[in-house]
Scaffold this motif. Structure first.
Motif, mmCIF file in Angstrom:
data_model
loop_
_atom_site.group_PDB
_atom_site.id
_atom_site.type_symbol
_atom_site.label_atom_id
_atom_site.label_comp_id
_atom_site.label_asym_id
_atom_site.label_seq_id
_atom_site.Cartn_x
_atom_site.Cartn_y
_atom_site.Cartn_z
ATOM 1 N N THR A 41 0.855 -1.192 0.000
ATOM 2 C CA THR A 41 0.000 0.000 0.000
ATOM 3 C C THR A 41 0.887 1.238 0.000
ATOM 4 O OG1 THR A 41 -1.662 -1.221 1.279
ATOM 5 C CG2 THR A 41 -1.880 1.177 1.201
ATOM 6 N N PRO A 42 1.082 1.889 -1.139
ATOM 7 C CA PRO A 42 2.043 3.000 -1.220
ATOM 8 C C PRO A 42 1.821 4.106 -0.201
ATOM 9 C CG PRO A 42 1.306 2.339 -3.410
ATOM 10 C CD PRO A 42 0.467 1.574 -2.446
ATOM 11 N N GLY A 43 0.565 4.428 0.086
ATOM 12 C CA GLY A 43 0.283 5.551 0.973
ATOM 13 C C GLY A 43 0.801 5.381 2.380
ATOM 14 N N THR A 44 0.963 4.148 2.825
ATOM 15 C CA THR A 44 1.445 3.941 4.196
ATOM 16 C C THR A 44 2.905 4.347 4.343
ATOM 17 O OG1 THR A 44 2.128 1.635 3.796
ATOM 18 C CG2 THR A 44 -0.141 1.997 4.538
ATOM 19 N N GLN A 45 3.598 4.492 3.219
ATOM 20 C CA GLN A 45 5.010 4.872 3.277
ATOM 21 C C GLN A 45 5.194 6.381 3.349
ATOM 22 O OE1 GLN A 45 6.742 2.015 3.505
ATOM 23 N NE2 GLN A 45 4.728 1.084 3.169
ATOM 24 N N SER A 46 4.138 7.142 3.079
ATOM 25 C CA SER A 46 4.301 8.589 2.970
ATOM 26 C C SER A 46 3.419 9.387 3.914
ATOM 27 C CB SER A 46 4.008 9.038 1.526
ATOM 28 O OG SER A 46 2.704 8.636 1.130
ATOM 29 N N THR A 47 2.449 8.733 4.592
ATOM 30 C CA THR A 47 1.556 9.473 5.467
ATOM 31 C C THR A 47 1.145 8.607 6.653
ATOM 32 O OG1 THR A 47 -0.511 10.744 5.558
ATOM 33 C CG2 THR A 47 -0.540 8.757 4.235
ATOM 34 N N VAL A 48 0.850 9.287 7.763
ATOM 35 C CA VAL A 48 0.238 8.616 8.918
ATOM 36 C C VAL A 48 -1.253 8.904 8.805
ATOM 37 C CG1 VAL A 48 0.143 8.465 11.427
ATOM 38 C CG2 VAL A 48 2.326 8.900 10.280
ATOM 39 N N HIS A 49 -1.987 7.925 8.322
ATOM 40 C CA HIS A 49 -3.358 8.159 7.853
ATOM 41 C C HIS A 49 -4.373 7.691 8.887
ATOM 42 C CE1 HIS A 49 -6.025 9.209 4.551
ATOM 43 N NE2 HIS A 49 -6.738 8.134 4.824
ATOM 44 N N PHE A 50 -5.135 8.653 9.435
ATOM 45 C CA PHE A 50 -6.241 8.339 10.344
ATOM 46 C C PHE A 50 -7.542 8.950 9.805
ATOM 47 C CE2 PHE A 50 -2.752 7.456 13.236
ATOM 48 C CZ PHE A 50 -3.227 6.365 13.954
ATOM 49 N N ASN A 51 -7.686 8.919 8.491
ATOM 50 C CA ASN A 51 -8.944 9.371 7.876
ATOM 51 C C ASN A 51 -9.473 8.289 6.938
ATOM 52 O OD1 ASN A 51 -11.119 11.038 7.381
ATOM 53 N ND2 ASN A 51 -10.090 12.187 5.760
ATOM 54 N N HIS A 52 -9.424 7.038 7.372
ATOM 55 C CA HIS A 52 -9.917 5.929 6.558
ATOM 56 C C HIS A 52 -11.427 5.994 6.373
ATOM 57 C CE1 HIS A 52 -6.023 3.863 6.517
ATOM 58 N NE2 HIS A 52 -5.900 4.251 7.778
ATOM 59 N N ALA A 53 -12.130 6.693 7.275
ATOM 60 C CA ALA A 53 -13.573 6.853 7.127
ATOM 61 C C ALA A 53 -13.919 7.886 6.070
ATOM 62 C CB ALA A 53 -14.199 7.246 8.464
ATOM 63 N N GLY A 54 -12.978 8.791 5.783
ATOM 64 C CA GLY A 54 -13.174 9.726 4.688
ATOM 65 C C GLY A 54 -12.840 9.044 3.373
#
Length: 398
Positions: A17-30
């Motif tokens: 999952t490329p995005g996990t390498q560049s951001t700390v993502h806590f908007n999975h509901a968006g």
């Protein structure tokens, strides 16, 4: 409940999952982070369109694009002809609502207090013009929609019961099946907005007892934005006459008259992005391969851990209600606006959401809330990411 995914399995999924390498993502509901394979499925179809021509590529990829319908039916425990593929949750829900028979003065619509603002806009717009009314079903002491209170409200003027299963403004999970039993007992059409549920927890439309259920591709399913699923119960289909038809939903017969489709695709349009459908098909396959029980267990474990840690930070109030909770964690930080908190975390590379009254107006107003911060987790969420978020919030709370 099933066991969560192992840390090794999560790390393997994050590596894909490329995005996990560049951001700390806590908007999975968006909108969650798509896998590399989902992105490749989209890119591959765009390449076919460039090489062959879009119409020719569509014919060549028909089996792949239609597999999204089959996989969606499997995900929801539905029949393939009960699934429409849409451009998003609101588009699908709205198409089904607009297809209901004409409203009359005195008709009643009953909704859960947590109904999505977009659905409320559609219902109020129609109800006010027709002289119908929209009323909120009381909630119980946990904050959930109360099935007994609903039954006490019913009379022969109730034309629709609508429920947002997992609200956008927090972790509450409404008792969709209990509401469905009331709706079925009295023969009242029942719409479920499952935008946050689809891909996050097991969904069985036969157990829920709904006539219509809508879902989004971009949220827990990790599919592309601009895709959605719409379930229409086979025996309910004849009650829906689309507000708009075209050559796909009602092709002309030999006599020149439109022939309305006899499946849920009567609520689809001839014009759609086949590249996005290829991505959706891949995302659906990935979710089914992982198993919704394991996904639910992983998301629940992450959300519970986050809630417990947030509650221990001075100045933070966790706002989630309900007896059973989802991966959406709502909170506020004393003396700081949720948008300010969101921006300050973004400056540290941490992404959260923030919701205002328009998202869930009935519930926000009932609880005296003007805005909430929302950290929504995924099965992709790592312990290190939770630690980063907590560290950032502890710094803001000082």
């Amino acid at each position: 409940m099933s066991s969560p995914l192992t840390p090794r399995a999560v790390q393997a999924l994050r590596a894909l999952t490329p995005g996990t390498q560049s951001t700390v993502h806590f908007n999975h509901a968006g909108a969650s982070l798509p896998s590399a394979a989902t992105l490749q499925a989209i890119h591959a179809h765009l390449a076919r369109e460039a090489a062959q021509g879009p119409m020719e590529a569509g014919v060549a990829s028909r089996e792949l694009t239609e597999s999204a319908r089959t996989l969606a039916a499997q995900l929801l425990n539905a029949q393939t002809d009960e699934i429409a593929l849409t451009g998003g949750n609101s588009q699908g829900w709205g198409a089904a609502f607009a297809a209901l028979p004409a409203w009359r003065p005195g008709d009643r619509i009953l909704v859960g207090r947590h109904e999505w603002g977009g659905n409320l806009a559609a219902m109020r717009f129609t109800a006010e013009r027709a002289g119908a009314t929209l009323e909120a079903i009381p909630s119980d002491d946990s904050g959930c929609v109360d099935a007994d209170a609903l039954e006490a409200m019913l009379d022969d003027r109730v034309r629709l019961i609508a429920l947002t299963w997992l609200p956008a403004n927090g972790g509450l999970i409404n008792p969709a099946a209990a509401i469905g039993r009331v709706a079925r007992k009295h023969g009242i059409p029942y719409f479920v907005d499952a935008a946050q549920a689809v891909g996050q927890l097991p969904v069985d439309v036969t157990q829920i007892g709904c006539d219509v259920l809508s879902g989004a591709g971009r949220k827990a399913l990790r599919g592309p934005r601009g895709t959605g699923l719409l379930y229409v119960r086979r025996d309910f289909l004849d009650q829906l006459t689309p507000a708009f038809v075209d050559s796909h939903s009602a092709p002309l017969g030999a006599d020149g008259q439109p022939m309305l489709r006899q499946d849920a695709a009567r609520l689809e349009s001839a014009e759609n992005s086949l590249a996005l459908r290829c991505g959706l098909a891949n995302a659906l396959r990935e979710a089914l391969d992982l198993g919704l029980d394991a996904i639910r267990a992983s998301i629940d474990a992450n959300a519970q851990a986050l809630r417990a840690e947030l509650a221990a930070i001075p100045g933070i109030t966790v706002l989630d209600q309900g007896r059973e909770r989802s991966g959406l964690v709502a909170f506020n930080l004393a003396d700081q606006d949720a948008v300010t908190v969101q921006r300050q975390l973004a400056a540290q590379g941490i992404v959260i959401g923030s919701n205002g009254v328009p998202y869930t107006p009935l519930d926000m107003e009932a609880r005296g809330l003007t805005r909430i911060a929302r950290a929504s987790v995924s099965y992709l969420t790592s312990e290190a990411e939770i630690d980063r978020l907590l560290q950032g919030l502890r710094g803001l709370a000082r």
